[in-house]
Design a protein around this motif. Structure first.
Motif, PDB file in Angstrom:
ATOM      1  N   ASN A   1      71.816  30.683  45.924  1.00  0.00           N
ATOM      2  CA  ASN A   1      71.090  30.045  44.373  1.00  0.00           C
ATOM      3  C   ASN A   1      70.059  30.209  44.752  1.00  0.00           C
ATOM      4  N   ILE A   2      69.065  30.692  44.810  1.00  0.00           N
ATOM      5  CA  ILE A   2      67.806  30.405  44.672  1.00  0.00           C
ATOM      6  C   ILE A   2      67.123  30.739  43.421  1.00  0.00           C
ATOM      7  N   THR A   3      66.087  29.390  43.336  1.00  0.00           N
ATOM      8  CA  THR A   3      65.960  29.978  41.416  1.00  0.00           C
ATOM      9  C   THR A   3      64.263  30.139  42.424  1.00  0.00           C
ATOM     10  N   GLN A   4      63.360  31.181  42.002  1.00  0.00           N
ATOM     11  CA  GLN A   4      61.940  30.861  41.543  1.00  0.00           C
ATOM     12  C   GLN A   4      60.857  29.645  41.363  1.00  0.00           C
ATOM     13  N   PRO A   5      60.210  29.219  42.985  1.00  0.00           N
ATOM     14  CA  PRO A   5      59.678  28.042  43.202  1.00  0.00           C
ATOM     15  C   PRO A   5      58.214  27.966  41.529  1.00  0.00           C
ATOM     16  N   LYS A   6      58.242  26.893  40.754  1.00  0.00           N
ATOM     17  CA  LYS A   6      57.091  26.956  39.818  1.00  0.00           C
ATOM     18  C   LYS A   6      55.806  26.833  40.967  1.00  0.00           C
ATOM     19  N   VAL A   7      55.288  27.988  40.011  1.00  0.00           N
ATOM     20  CA  VAL A   7      53.910  28.128  40.944  1.00  0.00           C
ATOM     21  C   VAL A   7      52.827  27.895  40.132  1.00  0.00           C
ATOM     22  N   ALA A   8      51.639  26.684  40.235  1.00  0.00           N
ATOM     23  CA  ALA A   8      51.225  26.505  39.016  1.00  0.00           C
ATOM     24  C   ALA A   8      49.699  27.586  38.925  1.00  0.00           C
ATOM     25  N   PRO A   9      49.243  28.056  38.369  1.00  0.00           N
ATOM     26  CA  PRO A   9      48.491  29.341  38.028  1.00  0.00           C
ATOM     27  C   PRO A   9      47.229  29.516  39.263  1.00  0.00           C
ATOM     28  N   PRO A  10      46.797  30.055  38.981  1.00  0.00           N
ATOM     29  CA  PRO A  10      45.296  30.049  40.257  1.00  0.00           C
ATOM     30  C   PRO A  10      44.346  28.644  39.323  1.00  0.00           C
ATOM     31  N   ALA A  11      43.688  28.647  40.258  1.00  0.00           N
ATOM     32  CA  ALA A  11      42.261  28.166  39.783  1.00  0.00           C
ATOM     33  C   ALA A  11      41.396  29.523  39.257  1.00  0.00           C
ATOM     34  N   PRO A  12      40.891  29.369  38.400  1.00  0.00           N
ATOM     35  CA  PRO A  12      39.865  30.160  37.728  1.00  0.00           C
ATOM     36  C   PRO A  12      38.549  30.479  39.539  1.00  0.00           C
ATOM     37  N   PRO A  13      38.252  31.617  39.665  1.00  0.00           N
ATOM     38  CA  PRO A  13      36.996  31.142  41.240  1.00  0.00           C
ATOM     39  C   PRO A  13      35.806  31.414  40.473  1.00  0.00           C
ATOM     40  N   LYS A  14      35.431  30.551  41.435  1.00  0.00           N
ATOM     41  CA  LYS A  14      34.006  29.703  41.345  1.00  0.00           C
ATOM     42  C   LYS A  14      33.135  31.357  42.126  1.00  0.00           C
ATOM     43  N   PHE A  15      32.120  31.099  40.809  1.00  0.00           N
ATOM     44  CA  PHE A  15      31.526  32.346  41.745  1.00  0.00           C
ATOM     45  C   PHE A  15      30.178  30.930  42.344  1.00  0.00           C
ATOM     46  N   GLU A  16      29.218  31.380  43.174  1.00  0.00           N
ATOM     47  CA  GLU A  16      28.105  30.884  43.232  1.00  0.00           C
ATOM     48  C   GLU A  16      27.236  31.261  43.024  1.00  0.00           C
ATOM     49  N   LYS A  17      25.929  30.562  41.965  1.00  0.00           N
ATOM     50  CA  LYS A  17      24.941  31.372  41.332  1.00  0.00           C
ATOM     51  C   LYS A  17      24.192  31.924  42.937  1.00  0.00           C
ATOM     52  N   SER A  18      23.628  32.509  42.576  1.00  0.00           N
ATOM     53  CA  SER A  18      22.129  33.511  43.472  1.00  0.00           C
ATOM     54  C   SER A  18      21.170  32.956  43.023  1.00  0.00           C
ATOM     55  N   ALA A  19      20.013  32.266  44.339  1.00  0.00           N
ATOM     56  CA  ALA A  19      18.749  32.125  44.083  1.00  0.00           C
ATOM     57  C   ALA A  19      17.673  32.387  42.700  1.00  0.00           C
ATOM     58  N   GLY A  20      18.605  33.856  42.702  1.00  0.00           N
ATOM     59  CA  GLY A  20      17.236  34.447  40.933  1.00  0.00           C
ATOM     60  C   GLY A  20      18.486  33.874  40.166  1.00  0.00           C
ATOM     61  N   GLU A  21      19.367  33.292  39.755  1.00  0.00           N
ATOM     62  CA  GLU A  21      20.163  32.933  38.080  1.00  0.00           C
ATOM     63  C   GLU A  21      19.777  31.227  38.540  1.00  0.00           C
TER      64      GLU A  21
ATOM     65  N   ARG B   1      16.401  30.060  39.455  1.00  0.00           N
ATOM     66  CA  ARG B   1      15.786  29.577  39.656  1.00  0.00           C
ATOM     67  C   ARG B   1      15.927  30.088  38.029  1.00  0.00           C
ATOM     68  N   GLN B   2      16.432  31.205  37.547  1.00  0.00           N
ATOM     69  CA  GLN B   2      16.555  31.445  35.684  1.00  0.00           C
ATOM     70  C   GLN B   2      16.916  29.723  35.162  1.00  0.00           C
ATOM     71  N   GLU B   3      18.111  29.484  35.265  1.00  0.00           N
ATOM     72  CA  GLU B   3      18.159  28.292  34.777  1.00  0.00           C
ATOM     73  C   GLU B   3      17.489  27.085  34.915  1.00  0.00           C
ATOM     74  N   GLU B   4      16.921  27.154  35.805  1.00  0.00           N
ATOM     75  CA  GLU B   4      15.835  26.314  35.853  1.00  0.00           C
ATOM     76  C   GLU B   4      14.372  26.623  35.342  1.00  0.00           C
ATOM     77  N   LEU B   5      14.055  27.419  34.800  1.00  0.00           N
ATOM     78  CA  LEU B   5      12.523  28.334  34.279  1.00  0.00           C
ATOM     79  C   LEU B   5      13.408  27.858  32.998  1.00  0.00           C
ATOM     80  N   ASP B   6      14.567  27.745  32.162  1.00  0.00           N
ATOM     81  CA  ASP B   6      14.940  28.308  30.692  1.00  0.00           C
ATOM     82  C   ASP B   6      15.263  26.911  30.531  1.00  0.00           C
ATOM     83  N   ARG B   7      15.682  25.698  31.803  1.00  0.00           N
ATOM     84  CA  ARG B   7      15.747  24.065  31.605  1.00  0.00           C
ATOM     85  C   ARG B   7      14.231  23.636  30.615  1.00  0.00           C
ATOM     86  N   GLU B   8      13.318  24.531  31.629  1.00  0.00           N
ATOM     87  CA  GLU B   8      11.653  23.539  31.688  1.00  0.00           C
ATOM     88  C   GLU B   8      11.291  24.372  30.512  1.00  0.00           C
TER      89      GLU B   8
END
Length: 144
Positions: free
Chosen positions: A51-71, A73-80
């Motif tokens: 009598n095994i029940t399925q374990p409740k699994v938390a939904p996976p966290a959304p993947p974290k994407f690292e920003k490239s150097a260009g992105e 730099r673009q964010e820094e330029l946008d802020r400036e």
């Protein structure tokens, strides 16, 4: 007909749990693990919980994407650029306020004094009208 289908479905659902018998697990002399409905004679066997029940699994966290150097730099330029635009907007607002204040003073007071070369002097009516026209043009051009 409907009653017969309902009865058949109910019997089928109950028969699955009634047919589920106990399962045993044991290890033989060679170290192999076995499972069966009957425990072997003369050996230690453990009952397996089926009598095994399925374990409740938390939904996976959304993947974290690292920003490239260009992105990054673009964010820094946008802020400036945003900071520069905000600064320009504040300066323009102060300039417009100054123009409106000067224009209101010149319209309300026909005798305006200014300081030239450290000496106070009164504006002529033509100079006053010219300054009022420049202030109105500046307001019309920059302060809408």
């Amino acid at each position: 007909m409907h009653r017969m289908i309902l009865t058949g479905s109910l019997l089928l659902a109950l028969s699955a749990s009634a047919m589920a018998g106990q399962i045993y697990k044991w290890v033989d002399a060679q170290g192999n693990t076995h499972f069966g409905a009957q425990p072997p004679e003369g050996q230690q066997a453990a009952q397996v919980n089926t009598n095994i029940t399925q374990p409740k699994v938390a939904p996976p966290a959304p993947p974290k994407f690292e920003k490239s150097a260009g992105e990054a730099r673009q964010e820094e330029l946008d802020r400036e650029a945003k900071a520069a635009a905000d600064k320009r907007e504040k300066e323009l607002s102060a300039y417009c306020e100054s123009l409106r204040k000067d224009l209101a003073q010149m319209k309300a007071n026909p005798r305006i004094r200014i300081e030239e070369n450290g000496e106070p002097r009164r504006l002529t009516e033509e100079e006053r009208q010219e300054r009022m026209a420049k202030s109105e043009a500046g307001i019309k051009e920059n302060c809408q």
